[in-house]
Write a protein that holds these residues in place. Structure first.
Motif, PDB file in Angstrom:
ATOM      1  N   THR A 123     -42.487  13.826  53.161  1.00  0.00           N
ATOM      2  CA  THR A 123     -42.120  13.277  54.462  1.00  0.00           C
ATOM      3  C   THR A 123     -43.287  12.498  55.072  1.00  0.00           C
ATOM      4  N   GLU A 127     -44.036   8.727  56.995  1.00  0.00           N
ATOM      5  CA  GLU A 127     -44.649   8.681  58.329  1.00  0.00           C
ATOM      6  C   GLU A 127     -45.863   7.751  58.320  1.00  0.00           C
ATOM      7  N   ALA A 130     -44.807   4.032  57.890  1.00  0.00           N
ATOM      8  CA  ALA A 130     -44.032   3.543  59.038  1.00  0.00           C
ATOM      9  C   ALA A 130     -44.896   3.399  60.296  1.00  0.00           C
ATOM     10  N   ALA A 138     -43.415  -5.216  60.821  1.00  0.00           N
ATOM     11  CA  ALA A 138     -42.338  -4.256  60.573  1.00  0.00           C
ATOM     12  C   ALA A 138     -41.564  -4.600  59.301  1.00  0.00           C
ATOM     13  N   VAL A 142     -41.064  -1.826  56.371  1.00  0.00           N
ATOM     14  CA  VAL A 142     -39.736  -1.317  56.000  1.00  0.00           C
ATOM     15  C   VAL A 142     -39.411  -1.679  54.546  1.00  0.00           C
ATOM     16  N   ALA A 149     -38.846   4.583  48.502  1.00  0.00           N
ATOM     17  CA  ALA A 149     -37.802   5.614  48.484  1.00  0.00           C
ATOM     18  C   ALA A 149     -36.914   5.454  47.246  1.00  0.00           C
ATOM     19  N   ARG A 150     -36.632   4.209  46.867  1.00  0.00           N
ATOM     20  CA  ARG A 150     -35.827   3.987  45.645  1.00  0.00           C
ATOM     21  C   ARG A 150     -36.580   4.446  44.406  1.00  0.00           C
TER      22      ARG A 150
ATOM     23  N   TYR B 124     -33.739  10.183  50.041  1.00  0.00           N
ATOM     24  CA  TYR B 124     -32.617   9.267  50.252  1.00  0.00           C
ATOM     25  C   TYR B 124     -32.411   8.930  51.731  1.00  0.00           C
ATOM     26  N   PHE B 126     -34.572   8.279  53.918  1.00  0.00           N
ATOM     27  CA  PHE B 126     -35.426   7.142  54.267  1.00  0.00           C
ATOM     28  C   PHE B 126     -34.941   5.863  53.569  1.00  0.00           C
ATOM     29  N   GLU B 127     -34.469   6.004  52.339  1.00  0.00           N
ATOM     30  CA  GLU B 127     -33.894   4.859  51.627  1.00  0.00           C
ATOM     31  C   GLU B 127     -32.737   4.276  52.423  1.00  0.00           C
ATOM     32  N   ALA B 130     -33.966   2.519  55.673  1.00  0.00           N
ATOM     33  CA  ALA B 130     -34.788   1.336  55.377  1.00  0.00           C
ATOM     34  C   ALA B 130     -33.972   0.191  54.791  1.00  0.00           C
ATOM     35  N   SER B 131     -32.846   0.522  54.162  1.00  0.00           N
ATOM     36  CA  SER B 131     -32.041  -0.489  53.477  1.00  0.00           C
ATOM     37  C   SER B 131     -31.629  -1.629  54.407  1.00  0.00           C
ATOM     38  N   GLU B 132     -31.587  -2.834  53.855  1.00  0.00           N
ATOM     39  CA  GLU B 132     -31.136  -3.987  54.646  1.00  0.00           C
ATOM     40  C   GLU B 132     -29.670  -3.854  55.053  1.00  0.00           C
ATOM     41  N   ALA B 138     -35.916  -5.127  61.459  1.00  0.00           N
ATOM     42  CA  ALA B 138     -36.938  -4.312  60.795  1.00  0.00           C
ATOM     43  C   ALA B 138     -37.688  -3.443  61.797  1.00  0.00           C
ATOM     44  N   GLU B 139     -37.952  -3.950  62.990  1.00  0.00           N
ATOM     45  CA  GLU B 139     -38.632  -3.169  64.036  1.00  0.00           C
ATOM     46  C   GLU B 139     -37.905  -1.857  64.315  1.00  0.00           C
ATOM     47  N   ARG B 141     -35.605  -0.341  62.419  1.00  0.00           N
ATOM     48  CA  ARG B 141     -35.541   0.541  61.249  1.00  0.00           C
ATOM     49  C   ARG B 141     -36.854   1.290  61.055  1.00  0.00           C
ATOM     50  N   VAL B 142     -37.961   0.579  61.226  1.00  0.00           N
ATOM     51  CA  VAL B 142     -39.242   1.239  60.979  1.00  0.00           C
ATOM     52  C   VAL B 142     -39.557   2.235  62.103  1.00  0.00           C
ATOM     53  N   ILE B 145     -37.635   5.351  61.244  1.00  0.00           N
ATOM     54  CA  ILE B 145     -38.266   6.078  60.133  1.00  0.00           C
ATOM     55  C   ILE B 145     -39.509   6.817  60.613  1.00  0.00           C
ATOM     56  N   ALA B 146     -40.336   6.156  61.424  1.00  0.00           N
ATOM     57  CA  ALA B 146     -41.549   6.820  61.928  1.00  0.00           C
ATOM     58  C   ALA B 146     -41.162   8.040  62.759  1.00  0.00           C
ATOM     59  N   ALA B 149     -39.631  10.813  60.489  1.00  0.00           N
ATOM     60  CA  ALA B 149     -40.628  11.473  59.632  1.00  0.00           C
ATOM     61  C   ALA B 149     -41.481  12.432  60.452  1.00  0.00           C
ATOM     62  N   ARG B 150     -41.822  12.037  61.683  1.00  0.00           N
ATOM     63  CA  ARG B 150     -42.609  12.941  62.541  1.00  0.00           C
ATOM     64  C   ARG B 150     -41.803  14.181  62.917  1.00  0.00           C
TER      65      ARG B 150
END
Lengths: 298, 298
Positions: A123, A127, A130, A138, A142, A149-150, B124, B126-127, B130-132, B138-139, B141-142, B145-146, B149-150
């Motif tokens: 994890t 973190e 990101a 960004a 990302v 992750a993939r 997965y 996170f995958e 993050a995926s398009e 992107a801002e 999504r990231v 994720i941050a 993860a925290r």
């Protein structure tokens, strides 16, 4: 030159990881339990070669990328690599007592702590990338996370470990072994090289080129590993050897023999060098890395 | 209305997860081992209440956010929740045989597969964000994720599980219990609500407001859980009950009694409603959710 740079990069990533994995909670974290963090540090700060971080940083250097951003991505990748070893060593998996000559996390601490240390490291890798402290826009952060992750997940490293479990029951054929290894060990090494191109905001062609270089040396890494399992002794490796043969495990080495494997390794080094040719002298250390991987003795 | 919407949201997220967690590899994945995927589906597609996904989607709806993006984030969060249960059920952790009336993953498959299924689900999540294909810039999504993860990592859920292990040896005091619970179960529920604000590109104040609402109902969730462990029977819960008392485990309920806990729950519902007040009628279902959590019987 290669050995010195490898050691310098390893020292940088080890220092950063030591800072990042302290007991002090970071922004957005509540607190960090000291025993969990001790287990995490035991698994990560082990004086490893840090080959994957080296690949991230040297690939990024081809594009004159921000060194600190590359270092943080390298550290994240090392967290993923370390978590996979902690979980792989568990009694229900490989049941290993030693790793680099030290007791494995579940032996030094306990099994529950080892499971959580692995989960925490996995994890934390996301973190770390990101975080806004990773000074990349960004889009790049990302993209790194999606690609990592993939490479690390169900269709990459974790999937490869699951295929490895299945291979104990039904022996895979040659294509099956190649796929298993491309997933289990190849995907993260491929990511390391591709990540450098992402950090360096390279064009698409160069990113693909670095990824392919990563696949070639990833395969070489596994072939060299299988070879060492046959030829090396445990004291040299810091872990048990001869396990594949004892377990009746099919590898390309068991299938084709030592000489065939050595010829393959020569071919993979040539392929890696060819992929790097457009980068000229800048890629000298990455060419050395390919040879180092193919010829490594531990 | 609340129950119907909860069920509708659950059906949506279950359908998406069923699609996403098929055996077919997605872009950038090599292949997906069928036994691993069967274990993952067994753990995820279990007809759960999907409370966390509901909170993501209802919080996002306050800001008229893209429904599909919110649904994907909700599905990712459910992957994290499921992985934590799979690892928590392992013999080295809680050693549970049943989960929602079904055999746990390590009982139905095996321990190694359960470890890998958890690792795969965590990665997965996170995958997926993050995926398009998660149609957010992107801002956003990231940032998701941050924040995730925290909430899920060493300073959040995983850290809370580690504190829980330590609490078996040294009983924590009241502040210690509150912190443990804020990390172990509170952090992900807080994330669910904050995530809706991020998906909805809310302003900073509203994001904080939703996060605080999440903290209040997260604490209520845990108090209600501890209360049920004392008052409910196993057949109703689909899992073992009375375990805390049997293990001599300190909870706020064991410390302050049932009536104190019920008064706390009333207070937390009032606090949640107050935090939601600025959103007016739009937040009616989130207010219902707070009451549902505080009063739940299973």
């Amino acid at each position: 030159m290669f050995q010195i740079t490898l050691q310098q990069r390893a020292a940088s990533v080890e220092a950063l990881l030591g800072n990042l994995l302290s007991d002090s909670p970071q922004t957005g974290e509540i607190s960090r339990p000291s025993r969990l963090m001790a287990a995490i540090r035991h698994s990560v700060l082990n004086g490893g070669k840090r080959l994957r971080p080296f690949l991230v940083m040297e690939s990024a250097a081809l594009f004159k990328a921000d060194n600190l951003a590359a270092l943080r991505v390298a550290a994240a990748l090392e967290c993923i690599h370390s978590y996979s070893l902690v979980h792989d060593d568990l009694p229900a998996m490989d049941n290993d007592d030693l790793r680099r000559g030290q007791p494995t996390v579940h032996r030094k601490f306990d099994e529950a702590t080892a499971i959580l240390a692995g989960d925490g490291l996995l994890t934390y890798a996301f973190e770390l990338i990101a975080s806004e402290e990773t000074e990349l826009d960004a889009e790049a952060r990302v993209a790194l996370i999606a690609t990592l992750a993939r490479a690390a997940g169900i269709g990459g490293m974790v999937g490869g470990q699951a295929l490895d479990l299945e291979a104990e029951k039904v022996k895979p054929d040659e294509q099956g072994i190649i796929r298993l290894q491309a997933m289990k060990t190849g995907a993260l090494i491929r990511f390391a090289c591709e990540a450098g191109a992402i950090v360096g905001r390279s064009n698409f062609e160069d990113r693909e080129r670095l990824a392919e270089y990563g696949s070639a040396i990833g395969l070489a890494y596994q072939l060299a590993d299988d070879l060492l399992d046959v030829t090396a002794d445990a004291s040299h490796m810091g872990k048990a050897t001869g396990k594949d043969a004892a377990a009746g495990k099919a590898t390309l080495v068991s299938m084709h023999g030592i000489e065939w494997t050595q010829r393959q390794l020569v071919g993979l080094v040539a392929q890696a060098e060819e992929l790097l040719a457009p980068f000229g002298e800048k890629a000298a250390l990455l060419k050395d890395a390919a040879r180092f991987i193919a010829e490594r003795q531990s």
